[in-house]
Design a protein around this motif. Structure first.
Motif, PDB file in Angstrom:
ATOM      1  N   MET A 165       0.819  -1.186   0.000  1.00  0.00           N
ATOM      2  CA  MET A 165       0.000   0.000   0.000  1.00  0.00           C
ATOM      3  C   MET A 165       0.872   1.261   0.000  1.00  0.00           C
ATOM      4  SD  MET A 165      -3.164   0.664   0.149  1.00  0.00           S
ATOM      5  CE  MET A 165      -4.306   1.876   0.549  1.00  0.00           C
ATOM      6  N   ILE A 166       2.009   1.213   0.692  1.00  0.00           N
ATOM      7  CA  ILE A 166       2.887   2.376   0.766  1.00  0.00           C
ATOM      8  C   ILE A 166       3.514   2.652  -0.598  1.00  0.00           C
ATOM      9  CG2 ILE A 166       5.002   3.245   1.826  1.00  0.00           C
ATOM     10  CD1 ILE A 166       4.259   1.753   4.318  1.00  0.00           C
ATOM     11  N   TRP A 167       3.853   1.611  -1.327  1.00  0.00           N
ATOM     12  CA  TRP A 167       4.490   1.825  -2.629  1.00  0.00           C
ATOM     13  C   TRP A 167       3.529   2.485  -3.609  1.00  0.00           C
ATOM     14  CZ3 TRP A 167       2.616  -0.543  -6.985  1.00  0.00           C
ATOM     15  CH2 TRP A 167       1.736  -1.613  -6.805  1.00  0.00           C
ATOM     16  N   LYS A 168       2.209   2.246  -3.442  1.00  0.00           N
ATOM     17  CA  LYS A 168       1.233   2.900  -4.307  1.00  0.00           C
ATOM     18  C   LYS A 168       1.186   4.403  -4.021  1.00  0.00           C
ATOM     19  CE  LYS A 168      -1.865  -1.018  -4.926  1.00  0.00           C
ATOM     20  NZ  LYS A 168      -3.212  -1.560  -4.708  1.00  0.00           N
ATOM     21  N   GLN A 169       1.268   4.767  -2.740  1.00  0.00           N
ATOM     22  CA  GLN A 169       1.258   6.180  -2.374  1.00  0.00           C
ATOM     23  C   GLN A 169       2.517   6.888  -2.885  1.00  0.00           C
ATOM     24  OE1 GLN A 169       0.819   6.125   1.862  1.00  0.00           O
ATOM     25  NE2 GLN A 169      -1.450   5.918   1.800  1.00  0.00           N
ATOM     26  N   ILE A 170       3.669   6.222  -2.776  1.00  0.00           N
ATOM     27  CA  ILE A 170       4.923   6.811  -3.264  1.00  0.00           C
ATOM     28  C   ILE A 170       4.861   7.002  -4.767  1.00  0.00           C
ATOM     29  CG2 ILE A 170       7.395   6.376  -3.531  1.00  0.00           C
ATOM     30  CD1 ILE A 170       7.313   4.955  -0.822  1.00  0.00           C
ATOM     31  N   LEU A 171       4.327   6.002  -5.494  1.00  0.00           N
ATOM     32  CA  LEU A 171       4.195   6.092  -6.949  1.00  0.00           C
ATOM     33  C   LEU A 171       3.241   7.215  -7.339  1.00  0.00           C
ATOM     34  CD1 LEU A 171       4.937   4.789  -9.685  1.00  0.00           C
ATOM     35  CD2 LEU A 171       2.885   3.401  -9.424  1.00  0.00           C
ATOM     36  N   PHE A 172       2.116   7.327  -6.628  1.00  0.00           N
ATOM     37  CA  PHE A 172       1.136   8.372  -6.915  1.00  0.00           C
ATOM     38  C   PHE A 172       1.732   9.767  -6.662  1.00  0.00           C
ATOM     39  CE2 PHE A 172      -2.290  11.171  -5.392  1.00  0.00           C
ATOM     40  CZ  PHE A 172      -3.027  11.263  -6.562  1.00  0.00           C
ATOM     41  N   LEU A 173       2.429   9.949  -5.563  1.00  0.00           N
ATOM     42  CA  LEU A 173       3.025  11.247  -5.246  1.00  0.00           C
ATOM     43  C   LEU A 173       4.126  11.626  -6.258  1.00  0.00           C
ATOM     44  CD1 LEU A 173       3.263  11.177  -1.352  1.00  0.00           C
ATOM     45  CD2 LEU A 173       1.790  12.609  -2.757  1.00  0.00           C
ATOM     46  N   SER A 174       4.936  10.660  -6.672  1.00  0.00           N
ATOM     47  CA  SER A 174       5.980  10.962  -7.650  1.00  0.00           C
ATOM     48  C   SER A 174       5.382  11.336  -8.992  1.00  0.00           C
ATOM     49  CB  SER A 174       6.952   9.787  -7.782  1.00  0.00           C
ATOM     50  OG  SER A 174       6.264   8.651  -8.256  1.00  0.00           O
ATOM     51  N   CYS A 175       4.307  10.635  -9.412  1.00  0.00           N
ATOM     52  CA  CYS A 175       3.636  10.993 -10.679  1.00  0.00           C
ATOM     53  C   CYS A 175       3.000  12.366 -10.580  1.00  0.00           C
ATOM     54  CB  CYS A 175       2.577   9.944 -11.027  1.00  0.00           C
ATOM     55  SG  CYS A 175       3.278   8.383 -11.537  1.00  0.00           S
ATOM     56  N   LEU A 176       2.401  12.674  -9.436  1.00  0.00           N
ATOM     57  CA  LEU A 176       1.774  13.977  -9.242  1.00  0.00           C
ATOM     58  C   LEU A 176       2.809  15.106  -9.290  1.00  0.00           C
ATOM     59  CD1 LEU A 176      -0.875  15.470  -8.592  1.00  0.00           C
ATOM     60  CD2 LEU A 176      -0.277  15.237  -6.170  1.00  0.00           C
ATOM     61  N   THR A 177       3.958  14.917  -8.626  1.00  0.00           N
ATOM     62  CA  THR A 177       4.986  15.958  -8.654  1.00  0.00           C
ATOM     63  C   THR A 177       5.567  16.127 -10.065  1.00  0.00           C
ATOM     64  OG1 THR A 177       6.605  14.332  -7.935  1.00  0.00           O
ATOM     65  CG2 THR A 177       5.666  15.745  -6.239  1.00  0.00           C
ATOM     66  N   ALA A 178       5.712  15.017 -10.791  1.00  0.00           N
ATOM     67  CA  ALA A 178       6.209  15.109 -12.166  1.00  0.00           C
ATOM     68  C   ALA A 178       5.228  15.890 -13.029  1.00  0.00           C
ATOM     69  CB  ALA A 178       6.448  13.723 -12.732  1.00  0.00           C
ATOM     70  N   PHE A 179       3.934  15.637 -12.856  1.00  0.00           N
ATOM     71  CA  PHE A 179       2.915  16.336 -13.631  1.00  0.00           C
ATOM     72  C   PHE A 179       2.918  17.826 -13.314  1.00  0.00           C
ATOM     73  CE2 PHE A 179      -1.476  17.873 -14.038  1.00  0.00           C
ATOM     74  CZ  PHE A 179      -1.657  17.697 -15.385  1.00  0.00           C
ATOM     75  N   VAL A 180       3.047  18.173 -12.041  1.00  0.00           N
ATOM     76  CA  VAL A 180       3.058  19.584 -11.634  1.00  0.00           C
ATOM     77  C   VAL A 180       4.301  20.282 -12.196  1.00  0.00           C
ATOM     78  CG1 VAL A 180       3.269  21.111  -9.637  1.00  0.00           C
ATOM     79  CG2 VAL A 180       1.636  19.220  -9.589  1.00  0.00           C
ATOM     80  N   LEU A 181       5.432  19.612 -12.122  1.00  0.00           N
ATOM     81  CA  LEU A 181       6.660  20.207 -12.667  1.00  0.00           C
ATOM     82  C   LEU A 181       6.552  20.431 -14.171  1.00  0.00           C
ATOM     83  CD1 LEU A 181       9.457  18.327 -10.699  1.00  0.00           C
ATOM     84  CD2 LEU A 181       8.862  20.734 -10.547  1.00  0.00           C
TER      85      LEU A 181
END
Length: 138
Positions: free
Chosen positions: A1-17
């Motif tokens: 479950m933690i790896w899904k949150q890390i993946l989601f946050l990294s994709c979100l930060t990449a999209f924002v950047l």
């Protein structure tokens, strides 16, 4: 479950950047256009001659026409400068050669003086002045 949150946050930060960078490029393009217009003006200044230079461009003399006073003076200055450089070069070469010859002569004198001194010591008969003047006749 933690790896899904890390993946989601990294994709979100990449999209924002990416969104921020894309917006920044749009603003930069607008400023680059004004800079490009300034570059075009500078380029035109570099390409086109000033009026004084342009009028002198076609006034250059032909091969058979006489030289102007400025051209003659410039050629004379170049010739004098070349003569002075040549004179300095040959003077330096001559000085070096004279120094070399002087050193050679000094070495030769030293060798001959040593040989003469050795000869005098070998042939010394105990009398002063040396034996050539005090040679006993038999």
């Amino acid at each position: 479950m933690i790896w899904k949150q890390i993946l989601f946050l990294s994709c979100l930060t990449a999209f924002v950047l990416l969104a921020i960078l894309e917006a920044g490029e749009g603003a930069a393009v607008g400023s680059k256009q004004t800079v490009g217009e300034e570059d075009n003006k500078n380029l035109k200044k570099k390409i086109f001659l000033q009026e004084s230079d342009a009028s002198n461009f076609f006034k250059k003399r032909g091969k058979r026409s006489i030289k102007s006073r400025d051209e003659l003076n410039a050629e004379n200055r170049q010739q004098l400068r070349a003569d002075e450089h040549r004179r300095e070069y040959y003077e330096e070469q001559r000085n070096e050669f004279e120094n070399f010859v002087e050193e050679q002569n000094d070495e030769q004198e030293e060798r001959s003086r040593e040989q003469i001194e050795q000869w005098r010591q070998w042939h010394y008969d105990g009398l002063y002045p040396p034996y050539l003047y005090n040679r006993h006749r038999i």
